[in-house]
Design a protein around this motif. Structure first.
Motif, PDB file in Angstrom:
ATOM      1  N   ASP A   1       0.791  -1.206  -0.091  1.00 19.39           N
ATOM      2  CA  ASP A   1       0.020   0.123  -0.074  1.00 19.39           C
ATOM      3  C   ASP A   1       0.807   1.146  -0.095  1.00 19.39           C
ATOM      4  N   VAL A   2       1.256   1.717  -1.186  1.00 20.12           N
ATOM      5  CA  VAL A   2       2.314   2.651  -1.173  1.00 20.12           C
ATOM      6  C   VAL A   2       1.751   4.221  -1.011  1.00 20.12           C
ATOM      7  N   SER A   3       0.384   4.109  -0.760  1.00 14.47           N
ATOM      8  CA  SER A   3      -0.165   5.423  -0.419  1.00 14.47           C
ATOM      9  C   SER A   3       0.154   5.988   0.809  1.00 14.47           C
ATOM     10  N   LYS A   4       0.904   5.172   1.719  1.00 19.84           N
ATOM     11  CA  LYS A   4       1.246   5.447   2.914  1.00 19.84           C
ATOM     12  C   LYS A   4       2.488   5.860   3.021  1.00 19.84           C
ATOM     13  N   VAL A   5       3.315   6.282   2.086  1.00 22.54           N
ATOM     14  CA  VAL A   5       4.714   6.781   2.312  1.00 22.54           C
ATOM     15  C   VAL A   5       4.567   8.163   1.531  1.00 22.54           C
ATOM     16  N   SER A   6       5.954   9.009   1.841  1.00 19.12           N
ATOM     17  CA  SER A   6       5.898  10.182   1.333  1.00 19.12           C
ATOM     18  C   SER A   6       6.621  10.521  -0.067  1.00 19.12           C
ATOM     19  N   ALA A   7       7.127   9.276  -0.463  1.00 19.12           N
ATOM     20  CA  ALA A   7       8.003   9.359  -1.563  1.00 19.12           C
ATOM     21  C   ALA A   7       6.942   9.445  -2.785  1.00 19.12           C
TER      22      ALA A   7
END
Length: 142
Positions: free
Chosen positions: A71-77
């Protein structure tokens, strides 16, 4: 253009936002994926980074972070590719991990062997490759 960067992606600039110090450019790849890069405004002007320009985004494998929570929506990158581990080679200290998405886009990362073990990485397992827009080097043909 030959470089030592393991990850090189050719595409066309889909968007370019000018800032006082840095510009943000979005490179659209042939498969529709997008790579976001931040470059100095001076570099963007020197390279002629405008919408429609052909360019290459390069990311060193050592700048890529690997996640098993896809779930890459939880990183700032700004850049993240979710897929599966398609290749994994362990060395004495570090491992070379390749993550490939469902379109065939492959990202290589160099991480420690202990991280491979802690994350439970193995070929076929879900994973995500993450990298910051400031880690992207943009190149154009001269």
């Amino acid at each position: 253009m030959l470089t030592s960067a393991r990850n090189q992606f050719s595409g066309e600039l889909a968007e370019a936002k000018h800032g006082a110090v840095n510009d943000e450019v979005v490179l659209r790849l042939p498969g529709g994926q997008e790579i976001v890069a931040t470059v100095t405004s001076a570099s963007a002007a020197r390279l002629g980074l405008t919408t429609g320009k052909k360019a290459v985004a390069m990311v060193k494998a050592t700048s890529v972070i690997v996640m098993v929570d896809t779930d890459v929506s939880k990183v700032s990158a700004r850049n993240a590719v979710s897929g599966k581990v398609s290749d994994l080679k362990k060395g004495a200290v570090n491992a070379d991990v390749t993550i490939t998405d469902d379109t065939g886009l492959a990202i290589s990362a160099i991480i420690t062997n202990s991280s491979v073990d802690r994350l439970g990485l193995a070929v076929g397992k879900p994973a995500a490759a993450v990298f910051k827009a400031s880690s992207v080097i943009v190149g154009v043909d001269s």
